[in-house]
Design a protein around this motif. Structure first.
Motif, PDB file in Angstrom:
ATOM      1  N   ILE A  10      54.949  53.848  33.693  1.00  0.00           N
ATOM      2  CA  ILE A  10      54.407  53.694  35.048  1.00  0.00           C
ATOM      3  C   ILE A  10      55.533  53.472  36.059  1.00  0.00           C
ATOM      4  O   ILE A  10      55.470  53.948  37.189  1.00  0.00           O
ATOM      5  CB  ILE A  10      53.337  52.569  35.126  1.00  0.00           C
ATOM      6  CG1 ILE A  10      52.641  52.558  36.497  1.00  0.00           C
ATOM      7  CG2 ILE A  10      53.918  51.217  34.836  1.00  0.00           C
ATOM      8  CD1 ILE A  10      51.805  53.749  36.790  1.00  0.00           C
ATOM      9  N   GLY A  13      56.818  56.828  36.719  1.00  0.00           N
ATOM     10  CA  GLY A  13      55.803  57.558  37.471  1.00  0.00           C
ATOM     11  C   GLY A  13      55.819  57.208  38.946  1.00  0.00           C
ATOM     12  O   GLY A  13      55.765  58.086  39.810  1.00  0.00           O
ATOM     13  N   THR A  17      57.193  59.615  42.080  1.00  0.00           N
ATOM     14  CA  THR A  17      56.217  59.919  43.126  1.00  0.00           C
ATOM     15  C   THR A  17      56.896  60.027  44.484  1.00  0.00           C
ATOM     16  O   THR A  17      56.472  60.815  45.337  1.00  0.00           O
ATOM     17  CB  THR A  17      55.132  58.829  43.156  1.00  0.00           C
ATOM     18  OG1 THR A  17      54.401  58.906  41.938  1.00  0.00           O
ATOM     19  CG2 THR A  17      54.176  59.009  44.313  1.00  0.00           C
ATOM     20  N   VAL A 136      49.475  61.669  42.854  1.00  0.00           N
ATOM     21  CA  VAL A 136      48.460  61.093  41.970  1.00  0.00           C
ATOM     22  C   VAL A 136      48.839  61.299  40.507  1.00  0.00           C
ATOM     23  O   VAL A 136      48.755  60.378  39.689  1.00  0.00           O
ATOM     24  CB  VAL A 136      47.074  61.724  42.261  1.00  0.00           C
ATOM     25  CG1 VAL A 136      46.040  61.234  41.275  1.00  0.00           C
ATOM     26  CG2 VAL A 136      46.649  61.428  43.689  1.00  0.00           C
ATOM     27  N   ALA A 137      49.285  62.503  40.175  1.00  0.00           N
ATOM     28  CA  ALA A 137      49.505  62.859  38.774  1.00  0.00           C
ATOM     29  C   ALA A 137      50.656  62.089  38.129  1.00  0.00           C
ATOM     30  O   ALA A 137      50.561  61.676  36.967  1.00  0.00           O
ATOM     31  CB  ALA A 137      49.757  64.358  38.657  1.00  0.00           C
ATOM     32  N   ARG A 138      51.726  61.872  38.837  1.00  0.00           N
ATOM     33  CA  ARG A 138      52.902  61.236  38.213  1.00  0.00           C
ATOM     34  C   ARG A 138      52.649  59.788  37.786  1.00  0.00           C
ATOM     35  O   ARG A 138      52.972  59.424  36.666  1.00  0.00           O
ATOM     36  CB  ARG A 138      54.110  61.342  39.141  1.00  0.00           C
ATOM     37  CG  ARG A 138      54.637  62.760  39.233  1.00  0.00           C
ATOM     38  CD  ARG A 138      55.807  62.805  40.206  1.00  0.00           C
ATOM     39  NE  ARG A 138      56.200  64.145  40.522  1.00  0.00           N
ATOM     40  CZ  ARG A 138      57.375  64.675  40.179  1.00  0.00           C
ATOM     41  NH1 ARG A 138      58.253  63.981  39.504  1.00  0.00           N
ATOM     42  NH2 ARG A 138      57.673  65.909  40.530  1.00  0.00           N
ATOM     43  N   PRO A 139      52.097  58.939  38.652  1.00  0.00           N
ATOM     44  CA  PRO A 139      51.817  57.577  38.169  1.00  0.00           C
ATOM     45  C   PRO A 139      50.769  57.551  37.048  1.00  0.00           C
ATOM     46  O   PRO A 139      50.873  56.745  36.120  1.00  0.00           O
ATOM     47  CB  PRO A 139      51.306  56.836  39.405  1.00  0.00           C
ATOM     48  CG  PRO A 139      51.770  57.611  40.563  1.00  0.00           C
ATOM     49  CD  PRO A 139      51.853  59.032  40.099  1.00  0.00           C
ATOM     50  N   VAL A 140      49.767  58.439  37.122  1.00  0.00           N
ATOM     51  CA  VAL A 140      48.759  58.483  36.061  1.00  0.00           C
ATOM     52  C   VAL A 140      49.411  58.891  34.744  1.00  0.00           C
ATOM     53  O   VAL A 140      49.187  58.263  33.701  1.00  0.00           O
ATOM     54  CB  VAL A 140      47.602  59.439  36.441  1.00  0.00           C
ATOM     55  CG1 VAL A 140      46.706  59.720  35.250  1.00  0.00           C
ATOM     56  CG2 VAL A 140      46.797  58.861  37.591  1.00  0.00           C
ATOM     57  N   ALA A 141      50.226  59.942  34.774  1.00  0.00           N
ATOM     58  CA  ALA A 141      50.912  60.374  33.553  1.00  0.00           C
ATOM     59  C   ALA A 141      51.857  59.289  33.048  1.00  0.00           C
ATOM     60  O   ALA A 141      51.963  59.054  31.837  1.00  0.00           O
ATOM     61  CB  ALA A 141      51.678  61.677  33.819  1.00  0.00           C
ATOM     62  N   ARG A 143      51.540  56.058  33.449  1.00  0.00           N
ATOM     63  CA  ARG A 143      50.720  54.986  32.858  1.00  0.00           C
ATOM     64  C   ARG A 143      50.196  55.398  31.488  1.00  0.00           C
ATOM     65  O   ARG A 143      50.213  54.606  30.543  1.00  0.00           O
ATOM     66  CB  ARG A 143      49.555  54.650  33.800  1.00  0.00           C
ATOM     67  CG  ARG A 143      48.732  53.478  33.335  1.00  0.00           C
ATOM     68  CD  ARG A 143      49.538  52.203  33.470  1.00  0.00           C
ATOM     69  NE  ARG A 143      48.718  51.072  33.094  1.00  0.00           N
ATOM     70  CZ  ARG A 143      49.163  50.047  32.420  1.00  0.00           C
ATOM     71  NH1 ARG A 143      50.432  49.988  32.062  1.00  0.00           N
ATOM     72  NH2 ARG A 143      48.381  49.046  32.117  1.00  0.00           N
ATOM     73  N   LEU A 144      49.727  56.647  31.369  1.00  0.00           N
ATOM     74  CA  LEU A 144      49.249  57.128  30.078  1.00  0.00           C
ATOM     75  C   LEU A 144      50.360  57.137  29.033  1.00  0.00           C
ATOM     76  O   LEU A 144      50.118  56.856  27.852  1.00  0.00           O
ATOM     77  CB  LEU A 144      48.655  58.535  30.218  1.00  0.00           C
ATOM     78  CG  LEU A 144      47.333  58.630  30.969  1.00  0.00           C
ATOM     79  CD1 LEU A 144      46.960  60.091  31.188  1.00  0.00           C
ATOM     80  CD2 LEU A 144      46.232  57.897  30.220  1.00  0.00           C
TER      81      LEU A 144
END
Length: 166
Positions: A10, A13, A17, A136-141, A143-144
């Motif tokens: 995260i 990510g 961002t 949106v995608a980078r922090p989500v990826a 975190r995943l």
């Protein structure tokens, strides 16, 4: 990455961002320059932003800053970069990914204008939209990737991106 050992994904990510935010600002400046018709005006806000950000980084920094001539330790750097086969493989994979993605991103506005009939302003807006997706995608990826293996998350992201191109 030294400060965020447990939640490193995260942290990366969120960090990456900001490159997407920069892409949106750059696309906005390009659209404004095209609307005004004087592209040279975009350099003034860019330089002003760099100066302001430099002073802000200096002001909020935790350690003193100074300018010095760096020592070039080429042998140590090359050994660190190419000494392990796993890291060499990572460098090759990242280089190929970067070359492909930057090539696509760099020519997207031109492609949209020449092959799809977009106006310069609309092509710039679509260009900015691609970066907005990354916000949106980078922090989500990231975190995943703190919960699943990073290669699985990276592979899934590349697959989704490839499908999105079609």
């Amino acid at each position: 990455s030294d400060l965020f050992v447990e939640k490193r994904g995260i942290a990366f990510g969120i960090h990456t961002t900001f490159s997407d935010i920069g892409g949106i600002v750059a696309a906005g400046l390009a659209a404004a320059a095209l609307a005004i018709g004087i592209w040279g005006l975009t350099f003034l806000p860019a330089v002003a932003g760099l100066v302001i950000l430099s002073f802000l980084l200096y002001w909020i920094g935790q350690e003193p800053m100074f300018i010095e001539r760096p020592a070039l330790e080429l042998r140590d750097t090359v050994n660190r970069l190419f000494g392990r086969s796993r890291f060499r493989l990572l460098l090759v994979a990242y280089s190929l990914f970067s070359l492909t993605s930057q090539g696509f991103i760099g020519f997207l506005p031109t492609l949209l204008q020449t092959d799809h009939g977009f106006s310069p302003e609309l092509a710039s807006l679509a260009f900015a939209g691609m970066f907005a997706t990354g916000i949106v995608a980078r922090p989500v990826a990231g975190r995943l990737s703190d919960f699943r293996h990073r290669l699985v998350i990276a592979g899934a992201g590349l697959l989704i991106g490839a499908l999105g191109i079609f």
